[in-house]
Design a protein around this motif. Structure first.
Motif, PDB file in Angstrom:
ATOM      1  N   LEU A   1       0.842  -1.198   0.000  1.00 34.75           N
ATOM      2  CA  LEU A   1       0.000   0.000   0.000  1.00 34.75           C
ATOM      3  C   LEU A   1       0.876   1.248   0.000  1.00 34.75           C
ATOM      4  O   LEU A   1       1.803   1.377   0.798  1.00 34.75           O
ATOM      5  N   THR A   2       0.558   2.177  -0.904  1.00 33.77           N
ATOM      6  CA  THR A   2       1.304   3.424  -1.021  1.00 33.77           C
ATOM      7  C   THR A   2       0.341   4.588  -1.163  1.00 33.77           C
ATOM      8  O   THR A   2      -0.866   4.407  -1.378  1.00 33.77           O
ATOM      9  N   ASP A   3       0.893   5.798  -1.088  1.00 35.24           N
ATOM     10  CA  ASP A   3       0.111   6.968  -1.464  1.00 35.24           C
ATOM     11  C   ASP A   3       0.226   7.159  -2.973  1.00 35.24           C
ATOM     12  O   ASP A   3       0.780   6.312  -3.688  1.00 35.24           O
ATOM     13  N   GLU A   4      -0.260   8.280  -3.475  1.00 38.87           N
ATOM     14  CA  GLU A   4      -0.261   8.498  -4.922  1.00 38.87           C
ATOM     15  C   GLU A   4       1.127   8.815  -5.489  1.00 38.87           C
ATOM     16  O   GLU A   4       1.320   8.795  -6.699  1.00 38.87           O
ATOM     17  N   THR A   5       2.106   9.073  -4.625  1.00 40.36           N
ATOM     18  CA  THR A   5       3.486   9.254  -5.114  1.00 40.36           C
ATOM     19  C   THR A   5       4.216   7.920  -5.196  1.00 40.36           C
ATOM     20  O   THR A   5       5.383   7.879  -5.571  1.00 40.36           O
ATOM     21  N   LEU A   6       3.551   6.835  -4.812  1.00 40.17           N
ATOM     22  CA  LEU A   6       4.077   5.473  -4.764  1.00 40.17           C
ATOM     23  C   LEU A   6       4.930   5.222  -3.519  1.00 40.17           C
ATOM     24  O   LEU A   6       5.639   4.218  -3.437  1.00 40.17           O
ATOM     25  N   THR A   7       4.827   6.111  -2.529  1.00 39.76           N
ATOM     26  CA  THR A   7       5.552   5.956  -1.274  1.00 39.76           C
ATOM     27  C   THR A   7       4.749   5.100  -0.309  1.00 39.76           C
ATOM     28  O   THR A   7       3.552   5.319  -0.112  1.00 39.76           O
ATOM     29  N   SER A   8       5.407   4.121   0.311  1.00 37.68           N
ATOM     30  CA  SER A   8       4.755   3.242   1.279  1.00 37.68           C
ATOM     31  C   SER A   8       4.067   4.050   2.367  1.00 37.68           C
ATOM     32  O   SER A   8       4.607   5.053   2.849  1.00 37.68           O
ATOM     33  N   VAL A   9       2.884   3.602   2.783  1.00 39.77           N
ATOM     34  CA  VAL A   9       2.177   4.273   3.862  1.00 39.77           C
ATOM     35  C   VAL A   9       2.868   4.039   5.208  1.00 39.77           C
ATOM     36  O   VAL A   9       2.534   4.690   6.200  1.00 39.77           O
ATOM     37  N   ASP A  10       3.851   3.125   5.251  1.00 41.16           N
ATOM     38  CA  ASP A  10       4.556   2.811   6.485  1.00 41.16           C
ATOM     39  C   ASP A  10       5.923   3.464   6.599  1.00 41.16           C
ATOM     40  O   ASP A  10       6.440   3.624   7.706  1.00 41.16           O
ATOM     41  N   SER A  11       6.528   3.805   5.462  1.00 38.00           N
ATOM     42  CA  SER A  11       7.890   4.341   5.506  1.00 38.00           C
ATOM     43  C   SER A  11       8.144   5.246   4.310  1.00 38.00           C
ATOM     44  O   SER A  11       7.977   4.814   3.160  1.00 38.00           O
TER      45      SER A  11
ATOM     46  N   ARG B   1      10.890   5.961   3.227  1.00 38.39           N
ATOM     47  CA  ARG B   1      12.110   5.467   2.584  1.00 38.39           C
ATOM     48  C   ARG B   1      11.841   4.296   1.640  1.00 38.39           C
ATOM     49  O   ARG B   1      12.753   3.781   1.018  1.00 38.39           O
ATOM     50  N   ILE B   2      10.589   3.846   1.562  1.00 39.15           N
ATOM     51  CA  ILE B   2      10.229   2.728   0.693  1.00 39.15           C
ATOM     52  C   ILE B   2       9.227   3.209  -0.344  1.00 39.15           C
ATOM     53  O   ILE B   2       8.194   3.790  -0.004  1.00 39.15           O
ATOM     54  N   VAL B   3       9.543   2.973  -1.602  1.00 40.39           N
ATOM     55  CA  VAL B   3       8.698   3.385  -2.724  1.00 40.39           C
ATOM     56  C   VAL B   3       8.442   2.144  -3.580  1.00 40.39           C
ATOM     57  O   VAL B   3       9.339   1.323  -3.780  1.00 40.39           O
ATOM     58  N   ALA B   4       7.217   1.978  -4.055  1.00 42.13           N
ATOM     59  CA  ALA B   4       6.850   0.761  -4.791  1.00 42.13           C
ATOM     60  C   ALA B   4       6.566   1.055  -6.255  1.00 42.13           C
ATOM     61  O   ALA B   4       6.207   2.176  -6.631  1.00 42.13           O
ATOM     62  N   ALA B   5       6.722   0.020  -7.069  1.00 46.22           N
ATOM     63  CA  ALA B   5       6.452   0.164  -8.503  1.00 46.22           C
ATOM     64  C   ALA B   5       6.033  -1.176  -9.084  1.00 46.22           C
ATOM     65  O   ALA B   5       6.385  -2.232  -8.565  1.00 46.22           O
ATOM     66  N   GLY B   6       5.282  -1.119 -10.176  1.00 43.02           N
ATOM     67  CA  GLY B   6       4.919  -2.336 -10.889  1.00 43.02           C
ATOM     68  C   GLY B   6       3.721  -3.055 -10.300  1.00 43.02           C
ATOM     69  O   GLY B   6       2.925  -2.491  -9.554  1.00 43.02           O
ATOM     70  N   ASP B   7       3.615  -4.348 -10.617  1.00 38.57           N
ATOM     71  CA  ASP B   7       2.439  -5.135 -10.258  1.00 38.57           C
ATOM     72  C   ASP B   7       2.223  -5.248  -8.753  1.00 38.57           C
ATOM     73  O   ASP B   7       1.096  -5.480  -8.309  1.00 38.57           O
ATOM     74  N   ALA B   8       3.294  -5.131  -7.961  1.00 37.91           N
ATOM     75  CA  ALA B   8       3.179  -5.340  -6.516  1.00 37.91           C
ATOM     76  C   ALA B   8       2.924  -4.050  -5.750  1.00 37.91           C
ATOM     77  O   ALA B   8       3.062  -4.015  -4.532  1.00 37.91           O
ATOM     78  N   SER B   9       2.536  -2.981  -6.452  1.00 37.87           N
ATOM     79  CA  SER B   9       2.230  -1.713  -5.797  1.00 37.87           C
ATOM     80  C   SER B   9       0.728  -1.449  -5.836  1.00 37.87           C
ATOM     81  O   SER B   9       0.047  -1.806  -6.791  1.00 37.87           O
ATOM     82  N   ALA B  10       0.215  -0.819  -4.763  1.00 37.74           N
ATOM     83  CA  ALA B  10      -1.210  -0.497  -4.684  1.00 37.74           C
ATOM     84  C   ALA B  10      -1.370   0.953  -4.239  1.00 37.74           C
ATOM     85  O   ALA B  10      -1.694   1.223  -3.083  1.00 37.74           O
ATOM     86  N   PRO B  11      -1.137   1.912  -5.147  1.00 35.62           N
ATOM     87  CA  PRO B  11      -1.299   3.312  -4.764  1.00 35.62           C
ATOM     88  C   PRO B  11      -2.741   3.634  -4.383  1.00 35.62           C
ATOM     89  O   PRO B  11      -3.668   3.337  -5.146  1.00 35.62           O
ATOM     90  N   SER B  12      -2.905   4.189  -3.196  1.00 33.73           N
ATOM     91  CA  SER B  12      -4.230   4.565  -2.675  1.00 33.73           C
ATOM     92  C   SER B  12      -5.198   3.383  -2.653  1.00 33.73           C
ATOM     93  O   SER B  12      -6.411   3.567  -2.722  1.00 33.73           O
ATOM     94  N   ASP B  13      -4.655   2.172  -2.559  1.00 36.49           N
ATOM     95  CA  ASP B  13      -5.467   0.952  -2.595  1.00 36.49           C
ATOM     96  C   ASP B  13      -6.320   0.893  -3.861  1.00 36.49           C
ATOM     97  O   ASP B  13      -7.409   0.318  -3.877  1.00 36.49           O
ATOM     98  N   LEU B  14      -5.800   1.486  -4.934  1.00 39.34           N
ATOM     99  CA  LEU B  14      -6.470   1.489  -6.232  1.00 39.34           C
ATOM    100  C   LEU B  14      -5.417   1.151  -7.286  1.00 39.34           C
ATOM    101  O   LEU B  14      -4.976   2.004  -8.051  1.00 39.34           O
ATOM    102  N   PRO B  15      -4.965  -0.099  -7.320  1.00 42.39           N
ATOM    103  CA  PRO B  15      -3.822  -0.459  -8.165  1.00 42.39           C
ATOM    104  C   PRO B  15      -4.136  -0.429  -9.647  1.00 42.39           C
ATOM    105  O   PRO B  15      -5.290  -0.575 -10.065  1.00 42.39           O
ATOM    106  N   PHE B  16      -3.088  -0.259 -10.425  1.00 40.48           N
ATOM    107  CA  PHE B  16      -3.198  -0.351 -11.879  1.00 40.48           C
ATOM    108  C   PHE B  16      -3.170  -1.823 -12.274  1.00 40.48           C
ATOM    109  O   PHE B  16      -2.710  -2.678 -11.522  1.00 40.48           O
ATOM    110  N   ARG B  17      -3.646  -2.121 -13.481  1.00 36.53           N
ATOM    111  CA  ARG B  17      -3.648  -3.507 -13.931  1.00 36.53           C
ATOM    112  C   ARG B  17      -2.228  -3.945 -14.309  1.00 36.53           C
ATOM    113  O   ARG B  17      -1.336  -3.134 -14.523  1.00 36.53           O
ATOM    114  N   MET B  18      -2.062  -5.252 -14.395  1.00 33.99           N
ATOM    115  CA  MET B  18      -0.787  -5.833 -14.773  1.00 33.99           C
ATOM    116  C   MET B  18      -0.484  -5.517 -16.233  1.00 33.99           C
ATOM    117  O   MET B  18      -1.299  -5.768 -17.115  1.00 33.99           O
TER     118      MET B  18
END
Length: 396
Positions: free
Chosen positions: A252-262, A264-281
Motif C-alpha cells: 500500500l502506497t500513497d499516490e506518489t508510490l511511497t509506502s504508507v509505512d515508511s 524510505r520505501i517506494v513501490a512500482a509495478g504489479d506489486a504496488s497499490a497506490p491509494s489501494d487502487l492499483p493499476f492492472r498488470m
C-alpha cells in the motif's frame, strides 16, 4: 562526487530495471538490484517460451546500466526501521531508499487440485517447466488452458499453432478487456487455430484432477495437461515484513508510490497499490511506475515534494500465434475503444510493443531520465474522488 546514497531495488523486472536505470540521474547514488535470476525475463514472451518460439531471456548487460550492481539473491525480509533487506543466501544489505518492485505471478492455485495437477506459466521457471512437460507428451494430448485473459489467450493460440489439441476455459468471456467487436475477432482467430473456446456463465474451474478439470456447472473436461493462466498473485515479501498491503498482498502506497509505512520505501509495478487502487498488470504500466518511483526517490533526496502518479492508457495487444494479432486502442481511462488493428498489422504492432518494452529500458540505461509517457490528469483523480464520495456516503 562520492556515491554515498544507497538505493536498493528489490526486483529486476520491467519496473525494477527502469527505476534502477533512472536513479542514475544523480552522481552520488549507488544502485543495487536484488533479483533471484541472472537474466532479465521479458514476461510478454513467456507464452512463446512454452511453445518454443522464443527463449524469453535477455542478458542484464543489455538492459541494466553498467554502473548498477546486480545482486543475484532472494530478499526474504525488509526491516523498515533498520533500513535493511535480509537475503536468502545469508547476510543483509542496507539502504537509504528502497524501491519495491517484486512483480507478480499467477493466482488462483488455491482451487482444489490446481497446485498439484496444473502448470502455471507466469514465471520463467514455470514456463520452462511447462515446456518440458509438453515435450514429453504427444501432440494429440488434450491441453486445457485455464484463463481467458491475455496470458491464457496467447498461450492457447501459440500451442494450437504448433498443432496441439487445445481447449481454452475462460471462466467468463474470452478477452474481457477487449471491445465486443474485437472479442468476436479473437474468437475467430482462436477457433481458426483449432482452439475450443469454452466461455460464459458456469465456466469457472472449481477443481483440477489428474486427467480432468471440473467446472462450476458440473462439467468434467478431459485434460492431460492443464495450464493455469488465471488469477493474480504477488510475492509475500511486504506482508511478511510487516508492511501494510492490500488484500492481494500488494504494498500500500500513497499516490506518489511511497509506502504508507515508511517514506524510505517506494513501490512500482504489479506489486504496488497506490491509494489501494492499483493499476492492472502490464509491462507498459510497470515501466511507467518504475520511472515514477525513481522520480519520487530523486525528489525526496533533493528535499522536494514528489508528484502523484499520472499516466494515460493507449493500447493493449494480443498475439494469436505467429501469424495474427489484435492491437486494441484504449481511452485514457483504460477502457477499450471501438478501433483496433487485426491480422498482420495487429501482429506487427504487438511485436513492436514487445520489443519496445525492452528498448525503453535500454534507452533509459544510456540516457537516464529520458523515458516519458503520456499523462492524463483527469481520470485517476476522478476515480479517487468517486471512491471518496462513496466511502463518505451514509451507510457506506
Amino acid at each position: 562526487m562520492g556515491k554515498n546514497i544507497e538505493i536498493v531495488v528489490v526486483g529486476g523486472g520491467y519496473a525494477g530495471v527502469m527505476a534502477a536505470n533512472r536513479m542514475r540521474q544523480r552522481g552520488d547514488v549507488k544502485v543495487t538490484v536484488v533479483n533471484p535470476r541472472q537474466v532479465f525475463v521479458p514476461r510478454l514472451r513467456l507464452h512463446q517460451l512454452v511453445a518454443g518460439t522464443h527463449d524469453a531471456v535477455v542478458d542484464y548487460q543489455e538492459v541494466l546500466a553498467d554502473d548498477v550492481d546486480l545482486l543475484v539473491d532472494n530478499a526474504t525480509r525488509i526491516d523498515a526501521a533498520r533500513r535493511t533487506v535480509t537475503l536468502a543466501e545469508g547476510g543483509s544489505i542496507g539502504y537509504d531508499y528502497l524501491i519495491y518492485a517484486v512483480g507478480s505471478h499467477s493466482g488462483g492455485l488455491q482451487v482444489p487440485g490446481a497446485s498439484e495437477f496444473a502448470y502455471p506459466v507466469a514465471t520463467l521457471e514455470a514456463a520452462q517447466g511447462l515446456r518440458s512437460v509438453l515435450q514429453d507428451r504427444p501432440m494429440a494430448a488434450a491441453v486445457t488452458v485455464v484463463g481467458g485473459g491475455p496470458v491464457g489467450i496467447e498461450t492457447a493460440a501459440e500451442l494450437a499453432e504448433q498443432g496441439r489439441s487445445v481447449r481454452l476455459v475462460c471462466g467468463g468471456v474470452v478477452g474481457p478487456s477487449l471491445h465486443p467487436s474485437a472479442r468476436r475477432t479473437a474468437r475467430k482467430y482462436l477457433t481458426g487455430l483449432g482452439v475450443e473456446v469454452i466461455e460464459g456463465p458456469g465456466t469457472s474451474v472449481t477443481a483440477v484432477r489428474s486427467g480432468e478439470v471440473e467446472l462450476v456447472d458440473g462439467r468434467a473436461l478431459p485434460s492431460e495437461v492443464t495450464v493455469w493462466a488465471a488469477g493474480f498473485g504477488v510475492p509475500e515479501l511486504a506482508r511478511r515484513s510487516g508492511l501494510r498491503t492490500d488484500t492481494a498482498g500488494r504494498l500500500l502506497t500513497d499516490e506518489t508510490l511511497t509506502s504508507v509505512d515508511s517514506p524510505r520505501i517506494v513501490a512500482a509495478g504489479d506489486a504496488s497499490a497506490p491509494s489501494d487502487l492499483p493499476f492492472r498488470m502490464s509491462a507498459y504500466i510497470a515501466g511507467c511506475l518504475g520511472a515514477h518511483a525513481a522520480d519520487t526517490v530523486l525528489a525526496r533526496i533533493a528535499d522536494e515534494r514528489p508528484a502523484p502518479i499520472d499516466l494515460s492508457f493507449q493500447a493493449m495487444c494480443f498475439s494469436f500465434g505467429r501469424g495474427a494479432g489484435i492491437f486494441q486502442l484504449l481511452d485514457k481511462d483504460d477502457t477499450a475503444k471501438r478501433w483496433y488493428f487485426t491480422g498482420f498489422m495487429g501482429r506487427k504492432l504487438k511485436e513492436f510493443s514487445c520489443a519496445a518494452s525492452v528498448k525503453h529500458l535500454v534507452t533509459e540505461a544510456r540516457q537516464p531520465g529520458s523515458h516519458h509517457w503520456p499523462k492524463d490528469g483527469v481520470h485517476r483523480p476522478a476515480q479517487l474522488g468517486a471512491r471518496s464520495e462513496n466511502e463518505s456516503a451514509p451507510g457506506a
